[in-house]
Structures are given as structure tokens and as C-alpha cells.
Design a protein around this motif. Structure first.
Motif, PDB file in Angstrom:
ATOM      1  N   GLU A  30      66.794  51.950  56.258  1.00 64.56           N
ATOM      2  CA  GLU A  30      65.558  52.629  56.480  1.00 64.56           C
ATOM      3  C   GLU A  30      64.572  52.670  55.385  1.00 64.56           C
ATOM      4  O   GLU A  30      63.433  52.542  55.770  1.00 64.56           O
ATOM      5  CB  GLU A  30      65.844  54.059  57.048  1.00 64.56           C
ATOM      6  N   LEU A  31      65.302  52.879  54.409  1.00 67.05           N
ATOM      7  CA  LEU A  31      64.302  52.763  53.081  1.00 67.05           C
ATOM      8  C   LEU A  31      63.751  51.488  52.954  1.00 67.05           C
ATOM      9  O   LEU A  31      62.496  51.528  52.501  1.00 67.05           O
ATOM     10  CB  LEU A  31      65.055  53.381  51.814  1.00 67.05           C
ATOM     11  N   THR A  32      64.384  50.460  53.225  1.00 65.25           N
ATOM     12  CA  THR A  32      64.203  49.218  52.913  1.00 65.25           C
ATOM     13  C   THR A  32      62.682  48.802  54.021  1.00 65.25           C
ATOM     14  O   THR A  32      61.792  48.127  53.618  1.00 65.25           O
ATOM     15  CB  THR A  32      65.007  48.128  53.379  1.00 65.25           C
ATOM     16  N   ARG A  33      62.777  49.273  55.124  1.00 65.20           N
ATOM     17  CA  ARG A  33      61.819  48.971  56.030  1.00 65.20           C
ATOM     18  C   ARG A  33      60.517  49.536  55.663  1.00 65.20           C
ATOM     19  O   ARG A  33      59.412  49.101  55.898  1.00 65.20           O
ATOM     20  CB  ARG A  33      62.256  49.614  57.518  1.00 65.20           C
ATOM     21  N   ILE A  34      60.776  50.761  54.967  1.00 63.72           N
ATOM     22  CA  ILE A  34      59.528  51.440  54.355  1.00 63.72           C
ATOM     23  C   ILE A  34      58.900  50.874  53.036  1.00 63.72           C
ATOM     24  O   ILE A  34      57.709  50.604  52.970  1.00 63.72           O
ATOM     25  CB  ILE A  34      59.758  53.003  53.720  1.00 63.72           C
ATOM     26  N   LEU A  82      63.644  48.051  46.849  1.00 64.60           N
ATOM     27  CA  LEU A  82      65.012  49.034  46.948  1.00 64.60           C
ATOM     28  C   LEU A  82      65.965  48.262  46.251  1.00 64.60           C
ATOM     29  O   LEU A  82      66.523  47.276  46.854  1.00 64.60           O
ATOM     30  CB  LEU A  82      65.136  49.214  48.722  1.00 64.60           C
ATOM     31  N   LEU A  83      66.383  48.629  45.167  1.00 69.40           N
ATOM     32  CA  LEU A  83      67.443  48.357  44.522  1.00 69.40           C
ATOM     33  C   LEU A  83      68.607  48.910  44.282  1.00 69.40           C
ATOM     34  O   LEU A  83      68.678  50.079  44.321  1.00 69.40           O
ATOM     35  CB  LEU A  83      67.034  47.987  42.822  1.00 69.40           C
ATOM     36  N   LEU A 136      67.717  52.697  43.592  1.00 67.88           N
ATOM     37  CA  LEU A 136      66.239  52.755  43.208  1.00 67.88           C
ATOM     38  C   LEU A 136      65.261  52.568  43.970  1.00 67.88           C
ATOM     39  O   LEU A 136      65.321  51.304  44.485  1.00 67.88           O
ATOM     40  CB  LEU A 136      66.001  51.978  42.054  1.00 67.88           C
ATOM     41  N   VAL A 137      64.403  53.278  44.758  1.00 69.31           N
ATOM     42  CA  VAL A 137      63.152  53.200  45.572  1.00 69.31           C
ATOM     43  C   VAL A 137      62.101  53.343  44.866  1.00 69.31           C
ATOM     44  O   VAL A 137      61.765  54.198  44.177  1.00 69.31           O
ATOM     45  CB  VAL A 137      63.472  54.047  46.887  1.00 69.31           C
ATOM     46  N   ARG A 138      61.269  52.369  45.264  1.00 65.90           N
ATOM     47  CA  ARG A 138      59.601  52.362  44.468  1.00 65.90           C
ATOM     48  C   ARG A 138      58.723  52.369  45.800  1.00 65.90           C
ATOM     49  O   ARG A 138      58.238  51.191  45.992  1.00 65.90           O
ATOM     50  CB  ARG A 138      59.823  50.993  43.756  1.00 65.90           C
ATOM     51  N   PRO A 139      58.134  53.359  46.310  1.00 65.55           N
ATOM     52  CA  PRO A 139      57.419  53.506  46.937  1.00 65.55           C
ATOM     53  C   PRO A 139      56.067  53.164  46.468  1.00 65.55           C
ATOM     54  O   PRO A 139      55.538  53.429  45.219  1.00 65.55           O
ATOM     55  CB  PRO A 139      57.167  54.887  47.553  1.00 65.55           C
ATOM     56  N   VAL A 196      69.454  59.034  44.909  1.00 65.59           N
ATOM     57  CA  VAL A 196      68.431  57.978  45.015  1.00 65.59           C
ATOM     58  C   VAL A 196      67.519  58.521  44.097  1.00 65.59           C
ATOM     59  O   VAL A 196      66.913  59.538  44.056  1.00 65.59           O
ATOM     60  CB  VAL A 196      67.857  57.758  46.387  1.00 65.59           C
ATOM     61  N   ALA A 197      67.255  57.416  42.928  1.00 63.97           N
ATOM     62  CA  ALA A 197      66.112  57.619  42.304  1.00 63.97           C
ATOM     63  C   ALA A 197      64.805  57.144  42.999  1.00 63.97           C
ATOM     64  O   ALA A 197      64.854  55.769  43.324  1.00 63.97           O
ATOM     65  CB  ALA A 197      66.383  56.724  40.883  1.00 63.97           C
TER      66      ALA A 197
END
Length: 461
Positions: free
Chosen positions: A7-11, A17-18, A42-45, A85-86
Motif C-alpha cells: 500500500e505504501l509503495t502505491r502511494i 520505499l526502502l 523508510l518511506v519518502r513521500p 516505519v521512518a
């Protein structure tokens, strides 16, 4: 876990998303590298809307999140807890508006402080807060920690620069107002929930910052004074005579001055006298008038015996040399390891007594230690550094903490002047806050983040 990451990757996209070894190591630790923990991901919006969507997904999965800015903090406030999750705001960078009429600049939270300073300067305006980490620290982190710096005596903390704010709550709700007005008393001023809350109540995504007229002149001097009481007299006289132009008043005790001028080969003191050293700076609008007023102040202080010696910077290079002495603290990890540093506040009139008592306490409990004391003073902020050579065994940081914070409690001081609480200081928060205040903090945290997903384990024990 797989469903969450999908789900996070789709955003944010697969490149932002690492996991595992793909996570850069700086996202696992703090500046001092005293705490370390690899996040689950690690998520970077890249936009505020993506931040909101990421938080909504994590809330639905009961996934804790650690917000991260420029990673220049000193209290492990952005080090992820196990399984977190960072969420990095690095991609959330840019200046959205600079309004010269209102004297404001609207920026995204991941914008480096220096970028905003330079944009303001190009428009002939000043973003008043300045930090040594200006090139790396981000506006969102500055807001979340209520950053201070050297100009607080004139312009106040970062809180005083924020007119409007946008933040994302733990469930993905976006709240806030990008207000540009200095006067706005329409109900609760909700931005103050997030300023200084260190990402525990919401993630700052945008800020409207107040700008000031750019100073047209700068006068800087390095002075030596005999004792702390004289320093306070000089400070108060300078404030009364300089018509609101006093922008820095840095005080260094002899232990600091000796360390930086004897251990760092490229630094030389501009004066020969021993005693308390003061770096004083005035920023105004008329070079000739301001320098005349500045020189008269110093001449009077010399005549009265307040100053033992003084040197006025005659060029930008000399001014930078003065500040290099004061900013030499950044070299401590290289020349003075292991050591621990403290950022505390003490009522101005009591700082001299506090330093004298602390020096005695440190020498008594740790006979082989070295220590330094320096600070902004005009805003009550004192910095303390303590070093023990490894030949004396394991570094007793916890015992030194108890010594410093225990004495601080007796003086009614604050365990954190400008770097926040994070993980390092939360055990000592009760030294500076009453049980009733702590209870209200817990009530606010539970009301706004009932699942305890945002920056858990920080600030509140």
C-alpha cells in the motif's frame, strides 16, 4: 507487513520505499550516534497529500511511524523505535510563496533552513533564526523542536517566526491554517500544539514564516570581563543603550576559552586577557551611526572597569574569526571524545552561581574530568560539556547526567533550552515540569494520537 508495504509503495513509488540494507545508515541513528535502530521501512513521500495518505495507511495497520527531517538533532528524537516505519520529509522541499507585502514565506517542511534564508535574503528580507546546521536541518524539524540559535535574544525562538502551519495527524487528517497575519485571535491557536512537540502529535508539512527587514550594518566585538555579575551588568546596559539592535551576546567561561585556543591550532584569541569572554554583536540600519553607538558603549564599559580588554572586528574576515572561536564546539567530537554536552536554561541572574557550583560538583565526583561552559546568556541558555579520558575507564554519562540535572533542578532551570527532549532527556523531564503539566501532556498525546503511533518513546516516558 507485505500488505502494508504494498500500500505504501502505491502511494510513493518503489524507489521511495526502502527496506533492509537499502536504507541509508543515517536514518538509523542520531548525530551523536548514541542510539541506533534500523526501521522496518523508510518511506519518502513527495507531497503533503502523500504524507497524509501514508499516515492513513499506517493508522489502519496500527503501524508506528517516526518522522525524520534533516537528522541533525542531538537528543535522538528522530531515531526510530524497533519496528517503526521512518517517514523522511527530504523530498517535501520547496518554497511555495514569498510575500514581500506581508513579510512572509511559505515553505514545505523538508526545505533546508539555509535555502529559506537565501530566498529571503534575495528579497531583501531576513529569516531571523540561524543555526550551525543550517545547510542540513529542515524547516519541519526546526518547527517540531522549536529551534533557537544565536539570535534568540533579539528575535525569539522558532515559535516566534511561525505564523501559519499545516500538519498531518496520526490518522492522516490534515489540520492547520496557512495564516499570514500577525494578529489572529480566532479561537485556539492550534499551531502551538505542533511547535516543539517533536513529531509526537503531528507531522508538520507546511509552514508560513515571518520575515524581518534585512539589517544593513553589523558591529562585532570580543570582550573580556572579570566576573559573571559584571557580564550581566554589561548585558543590561547594552540592551538599554543599543535601541533594540543587540542581536548576539555569547558568553564563554575561561575553561571553554582555554580549550578552543590551546587544542585547536587554527584558532587564536583576539584578546590576551583571561576572564569571561563575551562576543557581542549589533545589527542595525546605519553603519556610521551604529558603529559610533557601539564604540561609545565599549568605551564607557572600559572606563567603568567592566571590560578588561576588547577587540572590534574591522572586517568580515575578523568577524568570522570571532565566530569561529564561539562555534568551535562543533570540533569537540574530534578532539574531546568521549564527552557529553548539555543544553540547559537557568534564570539569568543565577547562571554564574550555577556554573561555579557545577564546576565544584564535577571536580568532586569526577576528579579527572575536563569541562567547558558557554552560552547565549541573554536568553538564559547555557551549554555545558564534560570530558573524561578513556584511561579512566568507562565513560560515566549517566552519573554526569545526574550531577548536571540534579543541580539544575535546585535552580528551577530547564533540562532543554533549544534541542528538545527526544530520548536522551525524557527521564529528566520531571525536573523541569510539574506532575500536573506532565499529566496534561499525556492527556493531549492520548487525545490526538490514541494509538501512540507518532514518534513513540520520545519526550514522554
Amino acid at each position: 507487513m507485505s500488505a502494508l508495504l504494498d500500500e505504501l509503495t502505491r502511494i510513493v513509488g518503489a524507489t521511495h520505499l526502502l527496506t533492509g540494507i537499502d536504507i541509508p545508515p543515517q536514518h538509523c541513528t542520531d548525530w551523536f550516534q548514541t542510539h541506533s535502530c534500523e526501521p522496518r521501512a523508510l518511506v519518502r513521500p513527495g507531497t503533503p497529500d502523500e504524507v497524509a495518505q501514508v499516515m492513513a495507511i499506517c493508522h489502519r495497520h496500527d503501524q508506528p511511524v517516526t518522522p525524520q527531517g534533516g537528522l541533525t538533532g542531538l537528543v535522538a528524537g528522530a531515531v526510530p523505535a524497533q519496528g517503526d516505519v521512518a517517514l523522511s520529509l527530504t523530498r517535501l522541499s520547496g518554497i511555495e510563496e514569498l510575500d514581500t507585502s506581508a513579510g512572509t514565506i511559505t515553505v514545505l517542511a523538508g526545505t533546508p533552513l539555509q535555502t529559506v534564508q537565501e530566498a529571503a535574503r534575495a528579497a531583501g528580507l531576513l529569516l531571523a533564526v540561524d543555526l550551525g546546521a543550517r545547510g542540513s536541518c529542515q524547516i519541519g524539524g526546526n518547527v517540531a523542536t522549536n529551534a533557537g540559535g544565536n539570535r534568540v535574544i533579539r528575535y525569539g525562538m522558532f515559535r516566534d517566526q511561525v505564523l501559519g502551519l499545516e500538519a498531518v495527524l496520526a490518522d492522516g487528517t490534515v489540520v492547520g491554517s496557512l495564516n499570514k497575519m500577525l494578529k489572529n485571535n480566532a479561537g485556539y491557536d492550534l499551531k502551538h500544539l505542533f511547535i516543539g512537540s517533536e513529531g509526537t502529535l503531528g507531522i508538520v508539512t507546511r509552514a508560513v514564516l515571518r520575515l524581518h527587514p534585512m539589517p544593513l550594518s553589523c558591529c562585532t566585538a570580543w570582550c573580556t570581563l572579570p566576573d559573571y555579575d559584571t557580564v550581566v551588568s554589561f548585558l543590561r546596559y547594552a540592551q538599554s543603550r543599543l535601541a533594540g539592535t543587540l542581536s548576539a551576546f555569547e558568553v564563554m567561561w575561561p575553561d571553554f576559552h582555554e580549550l578552543v585556543t590551546t587544542r585547536l591550532p587554527d584558532l587564536r584569541s583576539p584578546v590576551a586577557s583571561n576572564g569571561l569572554q563575551v562576543l557581542i554583536e549589533v545589527e542595525g540600519s546605519d553603519s556610521d551611526r551604529d558603529m559610533a553607538m557601539f564604540c561609545k558603549l565599549l568605551e564607557e564599559a572600559l572606563e567603568w572597569g567592566w571590560l578588561q580588554d576588547a577587540a572590534i572586528a574591522q572586517s568580515i574576515k575578523e568577524r568570522q574569526a570571532f565566530w569561529s572561536l564561539r562555534d568551535a564546539v562543533s570540533e569537540f567530537p574530534l578532539i574531546w571524545s568521549p564527552y557529553c554536552g548539555y543544553d540547559v536554561s537557568v534564570p539569568i541572574g543565577a547562571i554564574g552561581h550555577f556554573v561555579t557550583e557545577l564546576q565544584s560538583a564535577l571536580r568532586e565526583r569526577f576528579p579527572h574530568c575536563e569541562h567547558v561552559h558557554f552560552g547565549h546568556i541573554g536568553d538564559s541558555n547555557l551549554h555545558v560539556g564534560v570530558h573524561l579520558d578513556r584511561q579512566w575507564g568507562l565513560f560515566p554519562e549517566a552519573e554526569i547526567d545526574d550531577c548536571v540535572y540534579g543541580l539544575l533542578r535546585n535552580y528551577g532551570g530547564s533540562v532543554s533550552a533549544e534541542h528538545g527532549i527526544g530520548q536522551h532527556k525524557k527521564a529528566y523531564l520531571g525536573h523541569s515540569r510539574t506532575p500536573q503539566e506532565l499529566a496534561l501532556m499525556h492527556t493531549l498525546k492520548h487525545a490526538i494520537d490514541p494509538k501512540n503511533l507518532l514518534n513513540r518513546g520520545k519526550v514522554l516516558a
